[in-house]
Structures are given as structure tokens and as C-alpha cells.
Motif scaffolding. Structure first.
Motif, short mmCIF file in Angstrom:
data_model
loop_
_atom_site.label_atom_id
_atom_site.label_comp_id
_atom_site.label_asym_id
_atom_site.label_seq_id
_atom_site.Cartn_x
_atom_site.Cartn_y
_atom_site.Cartn_z
N ARG A 1 -0.38 12.15 0.54
CA ARG A 1 0.18 13.24 1.35
C ARG A 1 -0.59 13.30 2.66
N THR A 2 -0.12 14.16 3.56
CA THR A 2 -0.81 14.35 4.83
C THR A 2 -2.12 15.11 4.60
N LEU B 1 0.82 -1.20 0.00
CA LEU B 1 0.00 0.00 0.00
C LEU B 1 0.87 1.26 0.00
N ASN B 2 0.43 2.26 -0.74
CA ASN B 2 1.02 3.60 -0.66
C ASN B 2 0.33 4.32 0.49
N HIS B 3 0.90 4.23 1.68
CA HIS B 3 0.25 4.76 2.87
C HIS B 3 0.24 6.28 2.90
N LEU B 4 -0.74 6.83 3.61
CA LEU B 4 -0.76 8.26 3.88
C LEU B 4 -0.02 8.53 5.19
N PRO B 5 0.70 9.65 5.26
CA PRO B 5 1.44 9.98 6.50
C PRO B 5 0.48 10.23 7.66
N PRO B 6 0.98 10.17 8.88
CA PRO B 6 0.15 10.48 10.05
C PRO B 6 -0.40 11.90 9.99
N THR B 7 -1.57 12.09 10.59
CA THR B 7 -2.22 13.39 10.63
C THR B 7 -2.18 13.97 12.04
N VAL C 1 -11.47 -3.68 0.87
CA VAL C 1 -11.37 -2.22 0.76
C VAL C 1 -12.25 -1.52 1.80
N LYS C 2 -13.25 -2.22 2.31
CA LYS C 2 -14.14 -1.60 3.30
C LYS C 2 -13.58 -1.66 4.71
N ILE C 3 -12.52 -2.41 4.91
CA ILE C 3 -11.96 -2.51 6.26
C ILE C 3 -10.50 -2.09 6.33
N MET C 4 -9.85 -1.83 5.19
CA MET C 4 -8.43 -1.50 5.23
C MET C 4 -8.22 -0.06 5.72
N ASP C 5 -7.07 0.16 6.31
CA ASP C 5 -6.69 1.46 6.86
C ASP C 5 -5.44 1.95 6.13
N PRO C 6 -5.56 2.96 5.25
CA PRO C 6 -4.40 3.39 4.47
C PRO C 6 -3.47 4.34 5.22
N CYS C 7 -3.76 4.70 6.46
CA CYS C 7 -2.99 5.71 7.17
C CYS C 7 -1.98 5.08 8.12
N LEU C 8 -0.80 5.68 8.21
CA LEU C 8 0.23 5.19 9.12
C LEU C 8 0.02 5.69 10.55
N GLY C 9 -0.75 6.76 10.72
CA GLY C 9 -0.99 7.30 12.05
C GLY C 9 -2.30 6.82 12.63
#
Length: 301
Positions: free
Chosen positions: A140-141, A70-76, A179-187
Motif C-alpha cells: 500500500r502507499t 515484484l509487488n510494487h508499492l504505489p507512489p508516495t 535485495v540491498k539495491i532493489m527499489d520496490p516503489c513505483l514513485g
């Protein structure tokens, strides 16, 4: 390597098929996402899993493989609210963008992700575009108070290809549940997820418990994660996998909702959302309640 040894196990029909381990599921799904197997093997995998159904351990393995690619999104700055949107509007306006904007108005960063899975529906991405919210071109964030949309192919091209198999075979496959349960964010984040059939409520809840997810699970609107404007559905919370009933289903269904547009096209839906945000139309009670529950859960993260 190939995945034929796994298909032999999962592909023996509803009575004869056996489950595979989490590690095996990760290996299988990784090969499918990487497309190192043939189209015939991918089709066999999709049809076998459609007949057998996924166990929570298998779904956890599929997620493990996805997260590795996955291309994760950075923490927010504040916990990110993740709204998967893959079903779109068939009979009712798709109000996932309204839910997203109401949450953003409360200062939360919100990510909507999805792709068009059918040709005849109006999707959240169409409505968001009508609201001048266009798809990200790179991860991106997400800022507090911002709604962003990420197409599935930006997050994971292999997952997008697997979703598109439905157009060839006419049946959903594990990617549509994943896709309904995945979490793309690292934070820190909260995934808002939905189901349409009761059996998926059970399997999705068990998966959230197993992977120790932070999530809100409800019966959505035509498969979307926003509460039906005509009724208040049951809503369950998961904080680090611990399950709590937040909202019992309230009996009764309104025949109609005042101000809800009769047309489901993106322009009409976007105009309605603008009116709600401006205060000239009321927020549907069930969606207002859903926003309250999400704010409560985010405060616990």
C-alpha cells in the motif's frame, strides 16, 4: 527451457567462467524466481555465481527480472526512503529502526524490507515489532512520516525462496546482493544501501551507475544500512546514477558509545530507540550525519 546453457558459461570456475549479457541474466533469474527449474539447477546457479561474482550487467539483468515479478508499492507524496535490512545484529544493537524513525520524524515515508537470513541474530523486524510496527499484510502507499515494514515474501515470494537457499548450502547468492539495491516503489524513492567488503563497494556502485539509481551507499553496521554508531563511514550518493562523494570516512573508532545498550535483544534495543526519540539519549553523531545526507538527497529528487 532450463538454465543449463547459462550454468555452462558461468560455472567454469574463477578463471574459466564468463559473464552473460543483461538480457540473458534476466532470463536466467526469471526462471529461478519462477521456480521453473530444478533445485539442482538452482543450487548450481548459486554456487557458480558465488565463485564467479556478479558483473554490473548481470546484476542489472537480475533486477530486471525481479521488477517484472515484484509487488510494487504505489507512489508516495514525498520520495520514499527504502532501507533494506537483511543482516541483523550479531555484536551490536541493530539500529536500522532508529534510522527509519528519525527519517519519519522529518516527515519522510520510510519502507524497511527484509527477512531473517540466519537463526542466531536479532533482526530489524524484531525491533520494529517491539516498537509496535508490524509487517504489512499487503502492499500500500506509505504515508509521509510513517515507517512501514514489508517482509521479502510479500514483495516477491521467489526472492524469499532464493534467499533461503543459503540455509541449505551455507553460502550467499546473488539474491543477497540484489535485495540491498532493489527499489520496490513505483514513485520517487531513495535506496539506502550498504556493503561489508570493499569489493562489493565497487560492484554495487557500478550497478547503481548502470541502472541510473537514486541511492546512498555506505559501509554499514554488520551489514545493516545504518551508520556505525562508533565511527563515521564514507558515504556516496547516486542521483540518476551520477556518483558523488558525500562524506569521507573519518579516522578513529570509539571504544564505546555512551547510552548504547550492552544487550542486543529486541526489547533492549527498542527501549534505547525510544529514549533517543524522546531526547533522553543523544542521537549517535554518525547516524545524525546520515540522516542529514538522506534529507539532502531526497530534496534533489
Amino acid at each position: 527451457m532450463g538454465i543449463s546453457q547459462y550454468i555452462k558459461v558461468i560455472g567454469r570456475g574463477k578463471q574459466g567462467a564468463r559473464a552473460i549479457t543483461r538480457e540473458q541474466a534476466a532470463d536466467l533469474f526469471g526462471q529461478v524466481l519462477d521456480r521453473t527449474v530444478t533445485d539442482l539447477e538452482i543450487g548450481g546457479f548459486c554456487l557458480a555465481m558465488r565463485i564467479k561474482g556478479e558483473t554490473p550487467e548481470e546484476m542489472a539483468g537480475f533486477l530486471d527480472a525481479t521488477y517484472q515479478r515484484l509487488n510494487h508499492l504505489p507512489p508516495t507524496e514525498r520520495p520514499l526512503v527504502v532501507l533494506p535490512s537483511y543482516n541483523g545484529a550479531r555484536k551490536l544493537p541493530v539500529l536500522t529502526p532508529l534510522l527509519a524513525l528519525l527519517l519519519a520524524r522529518e516527515g519522510l515515508p520510510v519502507l524497511v524490507h527484509g527477512t531473517a537470513t540466519e537463526s542466531s541474530r536479532i533482526f530489524a523486524s524484531d525491533v520494529l515489532a517491539a516498537l509496535d510496527i508490524h509487517a504489512l499484510t499487503a502492499t500500500r502507499t506509505i504515508a509521509s512520516g510513517e515507517v512501514a515494514f514489508a517482509a521479502t515474501e510479500l514483495l516477491c515470494p521467489g526472492l524469499k525462496r532464493l534467499l533461503d537457499v543459503r540455509r541449505a548450502v551455507g553460502l550467499r547468492n546473488p539474491a543477497h546482493s540484489l535485495v540491498k539495491i532493489m527499489d520496490p516503489c513505483l514513485g520517487k524513492s531513495l535506496v539506502v544501501s550498504s556493503y561489508t567488503h570493499p569489493e562489493y563497494a565497487i560492484s554495487m556502485a557500478q550497478t547503481f551507475e548502470l541502472i541510473q539509481a537514486n541511492a546512498l551507499l555506505l559501509r554499514g553496521t554488520e551489514g545493516e544500512v545504518v551508520a556505525d554508531a562508533r565511527r563515521t563511514p564514507q558515504m556516496e550518493a547516486f542521483i540518476a546514477g551520477k556518483r558523488t562523494l558525500l562524506q569521507a570516512s573519518q579516522p578513529g573508532t570509539l571504544a564505546s558509545v555512551p547510552d548504547l545498550p550492552k544487550e542486543i535483544d529486541s526489547a533492549s534495543t527498542a527501549a534505547y530507540i525510544r529514549a533517543v526519540l524522546a531526547g533522553t539519549h543523544a542521537v549517535p553523531a554518525s547516524i545524525a550525519r546520515q540522516v542529514e545526507h538522506i534529507l539532502q538527497l531526497v530534496s534533489q529528487l
